[in-house]
Design an enzyme around this catalytic site. Structure first.
Site, PDB file in Angstrom:
ATOM      1  N   ARG A 182       0.837  -1.202   0.000  1.00 24.42           N
ATOM      2  CA  ARG A 182       0.000   0.000   0.000  1.00 24.42           C
ATOM      3  C   ARG A 182       0.871   1.251   0.000  1.00 24.42           C
ATOM      4  O   ARG A 182       1.893   1.316   0.682  1.00 24.42           O
ATOM      5  CB  ARG A 182      -0.913   0.024   1.223  1.00 24.42           C
ATOM      6  N   ILE A 229       1.929   4.875   1.052  1.00 21.44           N
ATOM      7  CA  ILE A 229       1.769   5.574   2.332  1.00 21.44           C
ATOM      8  C   ILE A 229       1.069   6.920   2.169  1.00 21.44           C
ATOM      9  O   ILE A 229       0.685   7.543   3.151  1.00 21.44           O
ATOM     10  CB  ILE A 229       3.115   5.761   3.072  1.00 21.44           C
ATOM     11  N   VAL A 289      10.776   8.246  -6.229  1.00 24.18           N
ATOM     12  CA  VAL A 289      11.646   7.143  -5.820  1.00 24.18           C
ATOM     13  C   VAL A 289      12.171   6.505  -7.102  1.00 24.18           C
ATOM     14  O   VAL A 289      11.397   6.083  -7.962  1.00 24.18           O
ATOM     15  CB  VAL A 289      10.891   6.093  -4.963  1.00 24.18           C
ATOM     16  N   HIS A 339       8.102   1.666 -10.343  1.00 26.27           N
ATOM     17  CA  HIS A 339       6.956   1.198  -9.579  1.00 26.27           C
ATOM     18  C   HIS A 339       5.679   1.553 -10.327  1.00 26.27           C
ATOM     19  O   HIS A 339       5.568   2.624 -10.913  1.00 26.27           O
ATOM     20  CB  HIS A 339       6.949   1.758  -8.154  1.00 26.27           C
TER      21      HIS A 339
END
Length: 121
Positions: free
Chosen positions: A28, A30, A95, A99
């Protein structure tokens, strides 16, 4: 390597993990942007989608397959959901480990970021 997502994969940083196998980890987000917001990441470190090599194509396809499986499991595959890869600064990547965002549980508008339309490119 000082990568947040690699540390999650290695278990050094806790996360709300929804699924994990030998190729990917799903957890999940954040900072959720929808009622359901998870990230599908490869266990192998690939910084951006610009860094995807020919040998990574099957892995990236697998990430999409896992996202679809999670959407079905969560009950919104039929009503719809959004998947997003961000790439580099202007693409919103924060990041540098690829992803796939999986967002669902509400209707999604387009364009996703209305306020960015006012910003000159």
């Amino acid at each position: 390597m000082d990568c947040l997502f690699c540390k999650i994969v290695d278990g050094e940083i806790p996360a709300d993990i929804l699924y994990q196998d030998d190729r990917v980890t799903v957890f999940r987000d954040i900072n959720p942007q929808a009622p359901f917001h998870a990230l599908v990441i490869p266990k192998r470190h690939i910084p951006t989608i610009n860094d995807i090599a020919d040998e990574d194509c099957e892995l990236v396809g697998y990430m999409l397959k896992v996202a679809g499986d999670i959407a079905k499991e969560q009950g919104f595959s039929e009503t719809g959901y959004r998947t997003v890869f961000n790439c580099n600064t202007h693409g919103g990547q924060t990041v540098y480990h690829i992803h796939l965002h999986l967002l669902g549980g509400k209707p999604m508008g387009w364009p996703p970021y209305q306020d960015t339309l006012k910003t000159p490119v």
